[in-house]
Design a protein around this motif. Structure first.
Motif, PDB file in Angstrom:
ATOM      1  N   ASP A 118      20.497  42.076  55.312  1.00 29.09           N
ATOM      2  CA  ASP A 118      21.331  42.961  54.495  1.00 29.09           C
ATOM      3  C   ASP A 118      22.012  42.138  53.407  1.00 29.09           C
ATOM      4  OD1 ASP A 118      21.179  45.537  56.085  1.00 29.09           O
ATOM      5  OD2 ASP A 118      21.943  44.177  57.618  1.00 29.09           O
ATOM      6  N   LEU A 119      22.218  42.754  52.266  1.00 35.25           N
ATOM      7  CA  LEU A 119      22.918  42.093  51.170  1.00 35.25           C
ATOM      8  C   LEU A 119      24.418  42.284  51.363  1.00 35.25           C
ATOM      9  CD1 LEU A 119      22.361  40.528  48.538  1.00 35.25           C
ATOM     10  CD2 LEU A 119      22.550  42.704  47.317  1.00 35.25           C
ATOM     11  N   THR A 120      25.160  41.176  51.454  1.00 35.46           N
ATOM     12  CA  THR A 120      26.603  41.246  51.674  1.00 35.46           C
ATOM     13  C   THR A 120      27.342  40.474  50.584  1.00 35.46           C
ATOM     14  OG1 THR A 120      26.615  39.260  53.072  1.00 35.46           O
ATOM     15  CG2 THR A 120      26.296  41.384  54.171  1.00 35.46           C
ATOM     16  N   ASN A 121      28.633  40.758  50.469  1.00 31.06           N
ATOM     17  CA  ASN A 121      29.497  40.051  49.520  1.00 31.06           C
ATOM     18  C   ASN A 121      30.355  39.048  50.279  1.00 31.06           C
ATOM     19  OD1 ASN A 121      28.695  41.543  47.158  1.00 31.06           O
ATOM     20  ND2 ASN A 121      29.863  43.268  47.971  1.00 31.06           N
ATOM     21  N   ALA A 122      30.175  37.779  49.975  1.00 28.75           N
ATOM     22  CA  ALA A 122      30.925  36.719  50.650  1.00 28.75           C
ATOM     23  C   ALA A 122      32.094  36.287  49.770  1.00 28.75           C
ATOM     24  CB  ALA A 122      30.013  35.534  50.933  1.00 28.75           C
ATOM     25  N   LEU A 123      33.313  36.513  50.262  1.00 24.07           N
ATOM     26  CA  LEU A 123      34.517  36.122  49.523  1.00 24.07           C
ATOM     27  C   LEU A 123      34.727  34.619  49.667  1.00 24.07           C
ATOM     28  CD1 LEU A 123      36.922  37.249  47.882  1.00 24.07           C
ATOM     29  CD2 LEU A 123      38.165  37.464  50.048  1.00 24.07           C
ATOM     30  N   LEU A 124      34.831  33.930  48.539  1.00 27.65           N
ATOM     31  CA  LEU A 124      34.958  32.471  48.552  1.00 27.65           C
ATOM     32  C   LEU A 124      36.384  32.000  48.296  1.00 27.65           C
ATOM     33  CD1 LEU A 124      31.761  31.618  46.463  1.00 27.65           C
ATOM     34  CD2 LEU A 124      31.971  31.845  48.943  1.00 27.65           C
ATOM     35  N   ASP A 125      37.096  32.708  47.432  1.00 25.09           N
ATOM     36  CA  ASP A 125      38.458  32.291  47.091  1.00 25.09           C
ATOM     37  C   ASP A 125      39.255  33.496  46.604  1.00 25.09           C
ATOM     38  OD1 ASP A 125      40.634  30.656  46.754  1.00 25.09           O
ATOM     39  OD2 ASP A 125      39.922  29.694  44.914  1.00 25.09           O
ATOM     40  N   VAL A 126      40.566  33.427  46.817  1.00 19.90           N
ATOM     41  CA  VAL A 126      41.500  34.438  46.317  1.00 19.90           C
ATOM     42  C   VAL A 126      42.606  33.683  45.595  1.00 19.90           C
ATOM     43  CG1 VAL A 126      43.048  36.338  46.900  1.00 19.90           C
ATOM     44  CG2 VAL A 126      40.981  35.958  48.263  1.00 19.90           C
ATOM     45  N   GLN A 127      42.891  34.076  44.365  1.00 18.72           N
ATOM     46  CA  GLN A 127      43.855  33.331  43.559  1.00 18.72           C
ATOM     47  C   GLN A 127      44.907  34.245  42.929  1.00 18.72           C
ATOM     48  OE1 GLN A 127      41.795  31.030  40.571  1.00 18.72           O
ATOM     49  NE2 GLN A 127      40.554  29.893  42.063  1.00 18.72           N
ATOM     50  N   ILE A 128      46.072  33.636  42.677  1.00 22.88           N
ATOM     51  CA  ILE A 128      47.117  34.251  41.851  1.00 22.88           C
ATOM     52  C   ILE A 128      47.544  33.206  40.834  1.00 22.88           C
ATOM     53  CG2 ILE A 128      49.501  35.078  41.768  1.00 22.88           C
ATOM     54  CD1 ILE A 128      49.157  36.421  44.391  1.00 22.88           C
ATOM     55  N   GLY A 129      47.443  33.551  39.553  1.00 22.76           N
ATOM     56  CA  GLY A 129      47.825  32.613  38.498  1.00 22.76           C
ATOM     57  C   GLY A 129      47.017  31.332  38.525  1.00 22.76           C
ATOM     58  N   GLY A 130      45.774  31.405  38.967  1.00 23.09           N
ATOM     59  CA  GLY A 130      44.910  30.226  39.004  1.00 23.09           C
ATOM     60  C   GLY A 130      45.093  29.358  40.233  1.00 23.09           C
ATOM     61  N   LYS A 131      46.030  29.731  41.121  1.00 18.94           N
ATOM     62  CA  LYS A 131      46.269  28.956  42.338  1.00 18.94           C
ATOM     63  C   LYS A 131      45.596  29.629  43.529  1.00 18.94           C
ATOM     64  CE  LYS A 131      49.877  27.039  45.307  1.00 18.94           C
ATOM     65  NZ  LYS A 131      51.335  26.924  45.578  1.00 18.94           N
ATOM     66  N   SER A 132      44.877  28.838  44.303  1.00 18.25           N
ATOM     67  CA  SER A 132      44.161  29.371  45.453  1.00 18.25           C
ATOM     68  C   SER A 132      45.113  29.735  46.584  1.00 18.25           C
ATOM     69  CB  SER A 132      43.142  28.347  45.968  1.00 18.25           C
ATOM     70  OG  SER A 132      42.525  28.809  47.154  1.00 18.25           O
ATOM     71  N   LEU A 133      44.847  30.873  47.207  1.00 19.69           N
ATOM     72  CA  LEU A 133      45.600  31.303  48.386  1.00 19.69           C
ATOM     73  C   LEU A 133      44.839  30.960  49.666  1.00 19.69           C
ATOM     74  CD1 LEU A 133      46.622  34.886  47.174  1.00 19.69           C
ATOM     75  CD2 LEU A 133      47.872  32.731  46.866  1.00 19.69           C
ATOM     76  N   VAL A 134      43.713  30.295  49.493  1.00 21.92           N
ATOM     77  CA  VAL A 134      42.826  30.001  50.623  1.00 21.92           C
ATOM     78  C   VAL A 134      42.909  28.543  51.050  1.00 21.92           C
ATOM     79  CG1 VAL A 134      40.414  29.961  51.378  1.00 21.92           C
ATOM     80  CG2 VAL A 134      41.245  31.852  49.962  1.00 21.92           C
ATOM     81  N   SER A 135      42.966  27.633  50.067  1.00 26.09           N
ATOM     82  CA  SER A 135      42.938  26.207  50.383  1.00 26.09           C
ATOM     83  C   SER A 135      43.731  25.409  49.357  1.00 26.09           C
ATOM     84  CB  SER A 135      41.484  25.712  50.412  1.00 26.09           C
ATOM     85  OG  SER A 135      41.428  24.313  50.583  1.00 26.09           O
ATOM     86  N   ASP A 136      44.310  24.296  49.815  1.00 27.71           N
ATOM     87  CA  ASP A 136      45.010  23.388  48.901  1.00 27.71           C
ATOM     88  C   ASP A 136      44.018  22.552  48.100  1.00 27.71           C
ATOM     89  OD1 ASP A 136      47.504  24.241  49.750  1.00 27.71           O
ATOM     90  OD2 ASP A 136      47.587  22.770  51.384  1.00 27.71           O
ATOM     91  N   GLU A 137      42.820  22.414  48.640  1.00 29.13           N
ATOM     92  CA  GLU A 137      41.782  21.658  47.950  1.00 29.13           C
ATOM     93  C   GLU A 137      40.996  22.581  47.021  1.00 29.13           C
ATOM     94  OE1 GLU A 137      39.350  19.729  50.812  1.00 29.13           O
ATOM     95  OE2 GLU A 137      41.002  18.606  51.722  1.00 29.13           O
ATOM     96  N   LYS A 138      40.442  21.991  45.968  1.00 31.88           N
ATOM     97  CA  LYS A 138      39.689  22.776  44.994  1.00 31.88           C
ATOM     98  C   LYS A 138      38.415  23.318  45.628  1.00 31.88           C
ATOM     99  CE  LYS A 138      37.586  22.603  40.404  1.00 31.88           C
ATOM    100  NZ  LYS A 138      37.265  21.771  39.220  1.00 31.88           N
TER     101      LYS A 138
END
Length: 215
Positions: A118-138
């Motif tokens: 099946d074709l799925t959408n994989a979320l990789l990152d979520v950001q606010i103002g260019g800052k990641s809410l997922v990881s401190d690393e790029k």
């Protein structure tokens, strides 16, 4: 007396001369079918995918098993003749006769399996103002990655277990996309706010049946 000795010598010479030919004839008469069968059995299985009502039937070389938290695991299966490998998800509660301990023992061996894709959408990152809410690393985002801006929902609390939760992002034109994801503390703080989500389309391969091929 001399005549008898000569006759015996001639008979002995005749027997010695005939012995190699008899041996070759005997070898030629041996049934070599078992050897042919053994050689055929040592050949690699033919990797030919077949579509059925139950899914796609395949066979390949099981290279790696990664525990994804019971009852899930990710299997890496290689197809040497076609020179590529693919990843498959398996739910042991839904696949008859399979368990994590059992498939661990199959690593390095050929398996026959049926799967759906099946074709799925994989979320990789979520950001606010260019800052990641997922990881401190790029987080590296390739050219195939898509993005959408909208209101984040479903991030009410951090994901407690080994299985991902589910979040949504709704755009201004009311398009809602749903993603399985491990919610972080920063995402909880951003729940209900406008965010930018980065995702990519991937094939989700799910195994529905699997067994070890005989040697």
């Amino acid at each position: 007396m001399k005549l008898k000795s000569c006759t015996a010598a001639l008979l002995l010479t005749f027997c010695i001369a005939c012995t190699p030919n008899e041996s070759k004839s005997a070898d030629a008469g041996v049934d070599q079918t078992p050897d042919i069968i053994a050689q055929a059995g040592a050949q690699k299985p033919v990797e030919e995918p077949t579509a059925t009502d139950d899914g796609i039937k395949e066979m390949g070389l099981l290279k790696e098993v990664e525990d994804s938290g019971y009852p899930f695991a990710t299997l890496t299966i290689e197809f040497p003749e076609r020179k590529f490998k693919e990843y498959f998800t398996i739910n042991f509660e839904e696949v008859k006769g399979a368990s994590l301990d059992k498939v661990y023992k199959w690593v390095g061996k050929y398996v026959s399996f049926t799967y759906n894709t099946d074709l799925t959408n994989a979320l990789l990152d979520v950001q606010i103002g260019g800052k990641s809410l997922v990881s401190d690393e790029k987080i590296e985002l390739g050219p195939e990655v898509k993005q959408l801006s909208g209101i984040l929902k479903g991030a009410d609390e951090e994901t407690p277990g080994d299985l991902p939760g589910e979040v949504t992002i709704t755009t201004k034109n009311k398009t809602t996309m749903t993603f399985p994801f491990f919610v972080t503390t920063e995402m909880v703080k951003a729940n209900g706010k406008s965010v930018v989500g980065f995702y990519e389309e991937r094939n989700q391969n799910t195994i529905t049946a699997i067994k070890l091929l005989p040697k």
